[in-house]
Design a protein around this motif. Structure first.
Motif, mmCIF file in Angstrom:
data_model
loop_
_atom_site.group_PDB
_atom_site.id
_atom_site.type_symbol
_atom_site.label_atom_id
_atom_site.label_comp_id
_atom_site.label_asym_id
_atom_site.label_seq_id
_atom_site.Cartn_x
_atom_site.Cartn_y
_atom_site.Cartn_z
ATOM 1 N N LEU A 64 0.849 -1.382 -0.024
ATOM 2 C CA LEU A 64 -0.016 0.080 0.058
ATOM 3 C C LEU A 64 0.933 1.219 -0.175
ATOM 4 O O LEU A 64 0.505 2.400 -0.382
ATOM 5 N N GLY A 65 2.076 1.202 0.481
ATOM 6 C CA GLY A 65 2.718 2.356 0.776
ATOM 7 C C GLY A 65 2.439 3.218 1.859
ATOM 8 O O GLY A 65 2.777 4.461 1.804
ATOM 9 N N GLY A 66 1.904 2.716 2.795
ATOM 10 C CA GLY A 66 1.509 3.260 4.222
ATOM 11 C C GLY A 66 0.243 4.174 4.151
ATOM 12 O O GLY A 66 -0.223 4.679 3.091
ATOM 13 N N VAL A 67 -0.515 4.267 5.070
ATOM 14 C CA VAL A 67 -1.787 5.035 5.061
ATOM 15 C C VAL A 67 -1.568 6.201 4.535
ATOM 16 O O VAL A 67 -2.451 7.181 4.152
ATOM 17 N N PHE A 68 -0.580 6.875 5.108
ATOM 18 C CA PHE A 68 -0.073 8.233 4.701
ATOM 19 C C PHE A 68 0.878 8.429 3.493
ATOM 20 O O PHE A 68 1.360 9.612 3.172
ATOM 21 N N ARG A 69 0.998 7.322 2.836
ATOM 22 C CA ARG A 69 2.067 7.268 1.658
ATOM 23 C C ARG A 69 3.178 7.482 2.051
ATOM 24 O O ARG A 69 4.049 8.196 1.010
ATOM 25 N N VAL A 124 -8.677 3.595 -13.707
ATOM 26 C CA VAL A 124 -7.795 3.554 -14.787
ATOM 27 C C VAL A 124 -7.368 2.259 -15.240
ATOM 28 O O VAL A 124 -6.680 2.077 -16.369
ATOM 29 N N LYS A 125 -8.047 1.247 -14.455
ATOM 30 C CA LYS A 125 -7.754 -0.244 -14.884
ATOM 31 C C LYS A 125 -8.814 -1.129 -14.315
ATOM 32 O O LYS A 125 -9.144 -0.975 -13.116
ATOM 33 N N ILE A 126 -9.560 -1.880 -15.393
ATOM 34 C CA ILE A 126 -10.529 -2.988 -14.697
ATOM 35 C C ILE A 126 -9.825 -4.285 -15.072
ATOM 36 O O ILE A 126 -9.116 -4.385 -16.230
ATOM 37 N N MET A 171 -0.790 12.604 -8.407
ATOM 38 C CA MET A 171 -1.913 11.415 -8.337
ATOM 39 C C MET A 171 -1.274 10.093 -7.818
ATOM 40 O O MET A 171 -0.225 9.859 -8.082
ATOM 41 N N ALA A 172 -1.921 9.457 -7.092
ATOM 42 C CA ALA A 172 -1.518 8.114 -6.561
ATOM 43 C C ALA A 172 -2.588 7.047 -7.479
ATOM 44 O O ALA A 172 -3.644 7.404 -7.350
ATOM 45 N N GLU A 173 -2.123 5.834 -7.207
ATOM 46 C CA GLU A 173 -3.024 4.903 -7.843
ATOM 47 C C GLU A 173 -3.245 3.782 -6.773
ATOM 48 O O GLU A 173 -2.472 3.309 -6.046
ATOM 49 N N ILE A 174 -4.406 3.538 -6.562
ATOM 50 C CA ILE A 174 -4.865 2.684 -5.586
ATOM 51 C C ILE A 174 -5.377 1.362 -6.174
ATOM 52 O O ILE A 174 -6.439 1.447 -7.014
ATOM 53 N N SER A 175 -5.097 0.243 -5.857
ATOM 54 C CA SER A 175 -5.519 -1.084 -6.406
ATOM 55 C C SER A 175 -6.525 -1.488 -5.533
ATOM 56 O O SER A 175 -6.095 -1.710 -4.167
ATOM 57 N N PHE A 176 -7.644 -2.162 -5.865
ATOM 58 C CA PHE A 176 -8.506 -2.877 -5.178
ATOM 59 C C PHE A 176 -8.872 -4.155 -5.544
ATOM 60 O O PHE A 176 -9.211 -4.599 -6.661
ATOM 61 N N PRO A 177 -8.193 -5.074 -4.701
ATOM 62 C CA PRO A 177 -8.446 -6.527 -4.992
ATOM 63 C C PRO A 177 -9.821 -7.184 -4.838
ATOM 64 O O PRO A 177 -10.620 -6.522 -4.015
ATOM 65 N N LEU A 178 -10.198 -8.228 -5.401
ATOM 66 C CA LEU A 178 -11.508 -8.892 -5.166
ATOM 67 C C LEU A 178 -11.605 -9.303 -3.781
ATOM 68 O O LEU A 178 -10.824 -10.194 -3.392
ATOM 69 N N PRO A 179 -12.485 -8.938 -2.917
ATOM 70 C CA PRO A 179 -12.523 -9.475 -1.669
ATOM 71 C C PRO A 179 -13.487 -10.838 -1.596
ATOM 72 O O PRO A 179 -14.110 -11.380 -2.715
ATOM 73 N N ILE A 225 -9.720 -3.669 -9.549
ATOM 74 C CA ILE A 225 -9.737 -2.568 -10.431
ATOM 75 C C ILE A 225 -8.800 -1.507 -9.714
ATOM 76 O O ILE A 225 -8.415 -1.850 -8.510
ATOM 77 N N VAL A 226 -8.217 -0.634 -10.436
ATOM 78 C CA VAL A 226 -7.277 0.387 -9.856
ATOM 79 C C VAL A 226 -7.745 1.868 -10.210
ATOM 80 O O VAL A 226 -8.437 2.116 -11.232
ATOM 81 N N PHE A 227 -7.656 2.520 -9.280
ATOM 82 C CA PHE A 227 -8.318 3.983 -9.198
ATOM 83 C C PHE A 227 -7.036 4.887 -9.270
ATOM 84 O O PHE A 227 -6.078 4.644 -8.568
#
Lengths: 364, 110
Positions: free
Chosen positions: A71-76, B58-60, B1-9, B75-77
């Motif tokens: 994740l890179g940390g909750v505060f990045r 940004v990606k599915i 901007m940062a990317e956050i990946s969401f895995p299938l729960p 998915i990635v936001f």
């Protein structure tokens, strides 16, 4: 100790509480070859940069904690570090702070320099046993043969409207523990340099990051020319009164100093930086000049670090003080929910009232 | 901007995968929190997954009929740096406001 304890035994015990410079593990320093410059960075970016450089320069440095890897940390703060340095050097741990610190102790014994993160101040409580009984004591217990080069990053203090355990100020708890050093940066430049300094020391350092300041930007001079990480620093000179603060309260005290100037009161602001050891001489030098002091912190009043600061100032400046040292602090209650934190954390008006009481030599 | 990946729960208790039935968002689309993202079918039921957060898609991963394992990326936001993954909120920088004025007189040595 035996019944034959001598003064030199006691001195040796004191000597062994902290490591010596000679105990610093030798590392092959990679020549950075960086063209240095002043850049504008947020504290989050400055800390991330410092960690990347520490990992680059010291192959024994490791970053570990909850969500610091993928994740890179909750505060990045650790954003991108796992990708850059690999899962062996930047890794996620189970959700168990006692384990994070216990693992760090073992790694330090094995010659590594762990840089653990406890995700929030209030999550340090489950690790207190490891911090007090192992991290702080191992060098002492081993007669100075087993230093604990651990840099424990703790996102600290309040101000972000977060729930319980996410706004606490544990500096006096840590400062009370023999063997630990405690430091808190107040700006991006301080964050960059103090973290790089702490992460190259042989002693355990509790690194308290003011989370409400993570996103504020400021100039960072990565060249370190003329920068000293030791002691306190004067961030605004003044002649009538010294405001003593650390972490996020430094920026607030600078605002207060500007407002006080409108009323003809010239306030000096001293960023204490090191909460242990405290720069008593720096405090004394400032207060000897201004003759008045107000110490500001977010932590509760009773046994807060402000009491220590007031005692150190009084011991050194009793004859010149125009009034007792005033403390403007949080209250003796658990840190409140976000809606109430503006009432809890010292605000501008409460600090101004503290200054007023000192100017009038009137007890709070 | 940062990317956050969401895995299938894990959508049930102990499920190991799910099959994509239909994506309800497209790459490049800006979504709000709780906006329906995708309909998937597990061995127990077909369910619609709401977005865990606001951001730009940004990606599915996977099209209709594809199977995704629990824990694999879904998915990635893309989100602004200062809202990425934070607990709490970013404090606003405000001009200082005061209600208290200092009135004390200084002494001769000041």
């Amino acid at each position: 100790m035996s019944e034959h304890t001598t003064l030199s035994d006691l001195e040796a015990a004191i000597d062994n509480t902290f490591a010596t410079d000679a105990q610093q593990a030798s590392v092959d320093v990679v020549e950075p070859g960086i063209v240095t410059a002043v850049e504008t960075l947020s504290m989050q970016q400055a800390l991330n940069r410092a960690l990347a450089e520490v990992l680059e320069e010291n192959p024994k440095a490791l970053v570990l904690g909850e969500d610091v890897g993928l994740l890179g940390g909750v505060f990045r703060i650790t954003d991108g570090l796992q990708k850059q340095f690999g899962e062996d050097r930047v890794f996620d741990t189970p959700l168990a702070e006692s384990g994070i610190l216990g693992m760090s102790v073992g790694l330090a014994m094995a010659g590594y320099h762990p840089i653990p993160e406890v995700q929030f101040d209030g999550f340090a409580y489950p690790a207190i046993n490891q911090i007090v009984c192992q991290v702080g004591r191992m060098n002492y217990r081993s007669r100075g043969t087993m230093p604990m080069p651990i840099t424990l990053r703790v996102p600290s203090f309040g101000g972000i409207r977060a729930p319980e355990h996410h706004g606490e100020s544990l500096e006096s708890l840590f400062a009370h523990v023999p063997g630990l050093k405690v430091v808190s940066p107040s700006s991006p430049n301080e964050a960059y340099h103090l973290l790089k300094h702490a992460a190259t020391r042989p002693d355990p350092v509790i690194f308290m990051e003011p989370k409400s300041r993570y996103w504020q930007k400021g100039p960072v001079d990565t060249s370190a020319d003329g920068y000293s990480p030791e002691g306190s620093r004067i961030v605004r000179e003044g002649k009538h009164l010294t405001l003593v603060a650390w972490g996020a309260m430094v920026a607030r005290c600078l605002q207060v100093a500007e407002l006080a100037a409108e009323d003809g009161i010239d306030v000096e602001v001293l960023d204490l930086r090191w909460l242990k050891p405290i720069d008593a001489e720096g405090l004394a030098a400032s207060v000897a000049k201004t003759r008045r002091a107000v110490v500001v912190h977010e932590a509760p009043l009773t046994s807060g670090l402000g009491a220590e600061v007031a005692a150190l100032i009084t011991e050194r400046c009793f004859g010149t003080l125009r009034a007792p040292v005033e403390r403007v602090t949080g209250f003796d209650v658990p840190y409140p929910s976000g809606d109430l934190e503006d009432e809890y954390v010292p605000n501008i008006d409460r600090i101004l009232f503290g200054i007023q009481r000192v100017l009038e030599n009137r007890r709070g | 901007m940062a990317e956050i990946s969401f895995p299938l729960p894990d959508l049930g208790e102990g499920l190991i995968e799910a099959t994509v039935l239909e994506w309800l968002v497209a790459e490049g689309e800006q979504v709000e929190r709780n906006h329906p993202l995708v309909e998937v079918e597990t061995t127990k039921s077909a369910v619609e997954l709401p977005s865990p957060q606001a951001g730009k898609v940004v990606k599915i991963y996977g099209g209709p009929g594809d199977t995704i394992k629990v824990g694999d990326p879904l998915i990635v936001f893309e989100v602004p740096d200062d809202t990425a993954g934070i607990v709490g909120t970013v404090p606003k920088e405000e001009a200082p406001r005061r209600r208290v004025r200092l009135t004390a007189a200084l002494d001769d040595e000041d």
